[in-house]
Every structure is written in structure tokens, then in C-alpha cells.
Design an enzyme around this catalytic site. Sequence first.
Site, PDB file in Angstrom:
ATOM      1  N   SER A 104       6.962  -2.107  -5.113  1.00  0.00           N
ATOM      2  CA  SER A 104       6.568  -1.712  -3.763  1.00  0.00           C
ATOM      3  C   SER A 104       7.538  -0.681  -3.177  1.00  0.00           C
ATOM      4  O   SER A 104       7.648   0.410  -3.737  1.00  0.00           O
ATOM      5  CB  SER A 104       6.451  -2.981  -2.913  1.00  0.00           C
ATOM      6  OG  SER A 104       5.826  -2.732  -1.703  1.00  0.00           O
ATOM      7  N   ASP A 154      -5.374  -3.594  -3.842  1.00  0.00           N
ATOM      8  CA  ASP A 154      -4.091  -3.696  -3.124  1.00  0.00           C
ATOM      9  C   ASP A 154      -4.266  -3.108  -1.714  1.00  0.00           C
ATOM     10  O   ASP A 154      -4.553  -1.919  -1.569  1.00  0.00           O
ATOM     11  CB  ASP A 154      -3.023  -2.923  -3.919  1.00  0.00           C
ATOM     12  CG  ASP A 154      -1.613  -3.128  -3.388  1.00  0.00           C
ATOM     13  OD1 ASP A 154      -1.473  -3.337  -2.169  1.00  0.00           O
ATOM     14  OD2 ASP A 154      -0.667  -3.059  -4.186  1.00  0.00           O
ATOM     15  N   HIS A 185      -1.571  -6.965  -3.483  1.00  0.00           N
ATOM     16  CA  HIS A 185      -0.235  -6.361  -3.577  1.00  0.00           C
ATOM     17  C   HIS A 185       0.729  -7.241  -4.376  1.00  0.00           C
ATOM     18  O   HIS A 185       1.889  -6.895  -4.579  1.00  0.00           O
ATOM     19  CB  HIS A 185       0.301  -6.141  -2.155  1.00  0.00           C
ATOM     20  CG  HIS A 185       1.501  -5.233  -2.096  1.00  0.00           C
ATOM     21  ND1 HIS A 185       1.496  -3.969  -2.644  1.00  0.00           N
ATOM     22  CD2 HIS A 185       2.739  -5.412  -1.577  1.00  0.00           C
ATOM     23  CE1 HIS A 185       2.692  -3.408  -2.440  1.00  0.00           C
ATOM     24  NE2 HIS A 185       3.460  -4.268  -1.805  1.00  0.00           N
TER      25      HIS A 185
HETATM   26  C1  MLT Z   1       6.626   1.283   1.603  1.00  0.00           C
HETATM   27  O1  MLT Z   1       6.860   1.260   2.782  1.00  0.00           O
HETATM   28  O2  MLT Z   1       7.406   1.678   0.728  1.00  0.00           O
HETATM   29  C2  MLT Z   1       5.279   0.771   1.178  1.00  0.00           C
HETATM   30  O3  MLT Z   1       4.428   0.720   2.255  1.00  0.00           O
HETATM   31  C3  MLT Z   1       5.344  -0.535   0.516  1.00  0.00           C
HETATM   32  C4  MLT Z   1       6.102  -1.538   1.319  1.00  0.00           C
HETATM   33  O4  MLT Z   1       5.568  -2.087   2.276  1.00  0.00           O
HETATM   34  O5  MLT Z   1       7.237  -1.781   0.986  1.00  0.00           O
END
Ligand code: MLT
Length: 208
Positions: A104, A154, A185
Site C-alpha cells: 500500500s 480494491d 485491499h
Molecule cells: C497511499 O496513500 O499511499 C494510498 O492511498 C494507500 C494508503 O492508504 O496507504
Amino acid sequence: MTMEHIFEKGKEGNEWTLLLLHGTGGDENDLMPLAGMIDPDASVLSVRGNVNENGMNRFFRRLAEGVFDEEDLIFRTKELKDFLDDAARKYGFDRSKVVAVGYSNGANIAGSILYHYENALNGAALLHPMVPLRGINLPSLKGIPVFIGAGKNDPICSAQEAVDLEKDLSGVGASVEVFWTNMGHQLTREEVEQASVWFKKKVKGEDS
Ligand code: MLT
């Protein structure tokens, strides 16, 4: 700037280092079990993001969910790359054999390193990633193996993001493999197992 981290030296004879990068709200402990699944004998450098969003660790700031603060992203990408260079000197690991494993937000900073620097990573497993930055010219990533684990459904990192990422990276020569899951996710055991197979075959060049 220094970054909180864990370094564990691998088994003698294994020159690979896994760079572990957690998701939003995580820390350097989170992905340690993944390293054991991907290559238990590799060295591990697991890093904590330096940005604090309401008590949650991240690797760069965002303006809203999925909307990145691009200036901070670029600054933090260099910060992590510089930290990696320093850590290689400090711990004596082979700088040319570092493979990122990010989930992520951690996948997004790993992706950003690939988008900005040639020869900074020797491969990357990007688990539930997005396109870090659009409209920039990527460096050559000729032959660099990349694994993308993506959820068809996701809600945070959409399937289209993974498709676009694959296109960008392949476009500059990376050897990209995409593995689709159906669990939103969530990081699944199945995709980590696939990443492990990818690592052995595509990164280490082992037969089976
Ligand atoms: C980010 O902010 O990098 C993406 O939206 C994934 C997350 O929530 O970490």
C-alpha cells in the site's frame, strides 16, 4: 535524515536484502513475517515512514485518500533512497542487490523510487500499489523484475492503477508480473506466496 528501522543480517552466502515498507498506520515490525516467507535467508532492512498523519506512520504526505502531496512524495523518495545508500555503507550489504517489498503506502514509495531513480532497486514486489506520480519520464528499468499484487475489487488502490503502473514500468523495460486477487485491499497469503515464487525465479534466477 535518519529513519527508524530494523536490520537483520541474512545467512552467509545470501547477498540479497529485502527492503520492507509498511502500509499507512503500520511500522517496521509489520512486514517482518513476509521476509521470512519470501526469502528466510536474505538480509532484511525494514523501515518506518517518517511522516505522521494523525498518529499513523506513512512514507509521504497525502492531501486526501489517494491524492498525494507530490512535492513531499519527491522529497521523501530521495530521503528513503539516501537512507538506503547510508544503510548499505553502515551494515555492509550489497547495494546492488536490494529488492523492495512494499504494501500500500509502502508500495507507493517503492514505486516512486523506481519512477525517479535508475539502479536504486534491483527489483520490487509492489503489493496493492498505485501509480505514484503521473506525467513524468521514468528512467530506464531494463530487466528489473517487478511483481504487482493487486485486488480486482480494491477500493483504495483500484485495478486501473495497477494496470497503468504495469504499463509505465514495462514501457521502460521492467519485467513486470501482475497477480490478481479478489480480497479488496487486503494482503493475502496467496499473493505473498506468489511473490515468493517470483523472487526465487525472477530475482534470484533459480529454476523452481
Ligand atoms: C497511499 O496513500 O499511499 C494510498 O492511498 C494507500 C494508503 O492508504 O496507504
